[in-house]
Design an enzyme around this catalytic site. Structure first.
Site, mmCIF file in Angstrom:
data_model
loop_
_atom_site.group_PDB
_atom_site.id
_atom_site.type_symbol
_atom_site.label_atom_id
_atom_site.label_comp_id
_atom_site.label_asym_id
_atom_site.label_seq_id
_atom_site.Cartn_x
_atom_site.Cartn_y
_atom_site.Cartn_z
ATOM 1 N N ASN A 26 0.871 -1.178 0.000
ATOM 2 C CA ASN A 26 0.000 0.000 0.000
ATOM 3 C C ASN A 26 0.906 1.226 0.000
ATOM 4 O O ASN A 26 1.514 1.555 1.008
ATOM 5 C CB ASN A 26 -0.882 -0.039 1.260
ATOM 6 N N LYS A 66 0.108 4.273 -0.212
ATOM 7 C CA LYS A 66 -0.513 5.440 0.437
ATOM 8 C C LYS A 66 -0.302 6.684 -0.445
ATOM 9 O O LYS A 66 -0.258 6.553 -1.670
ATOM 10 C CB LYS A 66 0.040 5.605 1.861
ATOM 11 N N HIS A 90 -9.177 0.987 5.212
ATOM 12 C CA HIS A 90 -7.886 1.227 5.876
ATOM 13 C C HIS A 90 -8.082 2.156 7.071
ATOM 14 O O HIS A 90 -8.910 3.072 7.021
ATOM 15 C CB HIS A 90 -6.887 1.828 4.880
ATOM 16 N N GLU A 99 -6.448 4.570 8.092
ATOM 17 C CA GLU A 99 -6.265 6.005 7.794
ATOM 18 C C GLU A 99 -7.537 6.583 7.170
ATOM 19 O O GLU A 99 -7.883 7.737 7.419
ATOM 20 C CB GLU A 99 -5.042 6.186 6.882
ATOM 21 N N GLU A 147 -4.912 -5.090 10.599
ATOM 22 C CA GLU A 147 -3.873 -4.082 10.826
ATOM 23 C C GLU A 147 -4.127 -3.386 12.159
ATOM 24 O O GLU A 147 -4.941 -2.447 12.222
ATOM 25 C CB GLU A 147 -3.883 -3.039 9.700
ATOM 26 N N GLY A 197 2.977 2.196 10.828
ATOM 27 C CA GLY A 197 3.913 3.299 10.665
ATOM 28 C C GLY A 197 4.647 3.667 11.945
ATOM 29 O O GLY A 197 5.294 4.712 12.019
ATOM 30 N N SER A 240 3.984 -2.246 10.212
ATOM 31 C CA SER A 240 5.440 -2.277 10.401
ATOM 32 C C SER A 240 6.083 -3.617 10.027
ATOM 33 O O SER A 240 7.028 -4.051 10.684
ATOM 34 C CB SER A 240 5.811 -1.883 11.837
HETATM 35 P P1 13P Z 1 3.492 0.298 7.640
HETATM 36 O O1 13P Z 1 3.991 -0.986 7.034
HETATM 37 O O2 13P Z 1 4.200 1.505 7.142
HETATM 38 O O3 13P Z 1 3.374 0.214 9.125
HETATM 39 O O4 13P Z 1 1.972 0.475 7.107
HETATM 40 C C1 13P Z 1 1.101 -0.581 7.190
HETATM 41 C C2 13P Z 1 -0.133 -0.223 6.464
HETATM 42 O O5 13P Z 1 -0.868 0.656 6.869
HETATM 43 C C3 13P Z 1 -0.431 -0.941 5.217
HETATM 44 O O6 13P Z 1 -1.721 -0.655 4.768
#
Ligand code: 13P
Length: 251
Positions: free
Chosen positions: A9, A11, A94, A96, A166, A172, A212
Site C-alpha cells: 500500500n 498510500k 484502511h 487512515e 492491521e 507506521g 510495520s
Molecule cells: P506500515 O507498514 O508503514 O506500518 O503500514 C502498514 C499499512 O498501513 C499498510 O496498509
C-alpha cells in the site's frame, strides 16, 4: 490451500516519475515463492502502473473507491471506473480512511457491496487501536468491524474477500504485533468467520497482517499458521525490501 498474498500500500507516496522508477525496480526483482504480489499506487498513477505492469505478474490495486457508481460526488472515483481501466482489486477500510476521512463500518458495507457488484476483489482492512488492546477489548472491536461491514454478505461473496488485520498501534510506528499476537488474532478472526459461515469459508479466506512489516520480521510473522501474507506500507516503497518480504514465504 489458501493463497499467499503480499500487497504494497503506497498510500500518498510517489509522483508519476517515482512510480515509474519503483515499477522499473520491482520488475527486476523475482518472486521466488508462491505469493501473489500486488501494489496499490495512488489513483492518479493507477493506470500508468497498470499499463507498465501488464507484462508482469505484479497486480495493481486501488487504495479506495466511492460507494456510488456515478453522480455528483466531486473528487470521487467509483468501482465501475476502476474496473473500466482494468483494476480488479480495491483496498477498503484502511485505518487512515477510518480516522482521517471518517469512514464508518456502515459506509464500508456500502463500499463492499458496490465493489462486489462490479466484480472487484476486496482487501478489507480492520484492526483495533492501542486503547482497545489495553482494555482487552481488541477481539470485540475486530469482531464488530467484521460483522458490521461484511457479515451481511452471502457465502459465495467470500471468494472475493481478502482480510487485512492491521492493529492501528502498529501502523507506521515501527512497533509490530509479535508473531504470537498476530497468530492469536488471525485465529480469532478465522473462528469468527467459521461461526457465521462455516469452516470451509473460514479456511479459504486469506488473512494478511499489516503494521510495520519489514524484511527483518516478515519471516517470523508469515511462519504463523493463520497468517497468509502481509499488507505493507513503508517497506513497500523500496523494491528490494518489498521483495525480501514477498520472498519471506519460501525460505
Ligand atoms: P506500515 O507498514 O508503514 O506500518 O503500514 C502498514 C499499512 O498501513 C499498510 O496498509
Amino acid at each position: 490451500m489458501r493463497k499467499h498474498i503480499v500487497a504494497g500500500n503506497w498510500k500518498m507516496n510517489n509522483d508519476l516519475a517515482d512510480t515509474a522508477g519503483l515499477i522499473t525496480n520491482l520488475k527486476k526483482e523475482r518472486n521466488l515463492g508462491d505469493a501473489e504480489v500486488i501494489i496499490a499506487p495512488t489513483f492518479v498513477n493507477l493506470y500508468k502502473a497498470f499499463e507498465s505492469l501488464s507484462d508482469s505478474n505484479i497486480k495493481v490495486a486501488a487504495q479506495n473507491m466511492h460507494q456510488e457508481e456515478s453522480g455528483a460526488f466531486t473528487g470521487e472515483i467509483s468501482a465501475k471506473m476502476l474496473k473500466g481501466i482494468g483494476i480488479n482489486t480495491v483496498i477498503l477500510g484502511h485505518s487512515e480512511r477510518r480516522a482521517y476521512f471518517h469512514e464508518t463500518d456502515e459506509l464500508l458495507a456500502k463500499k463492499v457491496n458496490s465493489a462486489l457488484k462490479n466484480e472487484l476483489r476486496i482487501i478489507f482492512c480492520f484492526g483495533e487501536e492501542l486503547q482497545d488492546r489495553k482494555d482487552e477489548k481488541h477481539e470485540d472491536v475486530v469482531a464488530t468491524q467484521l460483522e458490521n461491514a461484511l457479515f451481511h454478505l452471502d457465502k459465495d461473496a467470500w471468494s472475493n474477500i481478502i482480510l487485512a488485520y492491521e492493529p492501528v498501534w502498529a501502523i507506521g510506528t515501527g512497533e509490530t504485533a509479535s508473531p504470537e499476537q498476530a497468530q492469536e488474532m488471525h485465529q480469532f478472526i478465522r473462528n469468527t468467520i467459521a461461526s457465521t459461515y462455516g469452516q470451509e469459508v473460514a479456511d479459504g479466506v486469506s488473512i494478511l497482517y499489516g503494521g510495520s512489516v519489514k524484511p527483518t520480521n516478515a519471516k517470523e510473522i508469515f511462519n504463523k499458521k493463520d497468517v497468509d501474507g502481509g499488507l505493507i506500507g513503508g517497506a513497500a516503497l523500496n523494491a528490494t525490501d518489498f521483495f525480501e518480504i514477498v520472498n519471506a514465504f519460501q525460505q
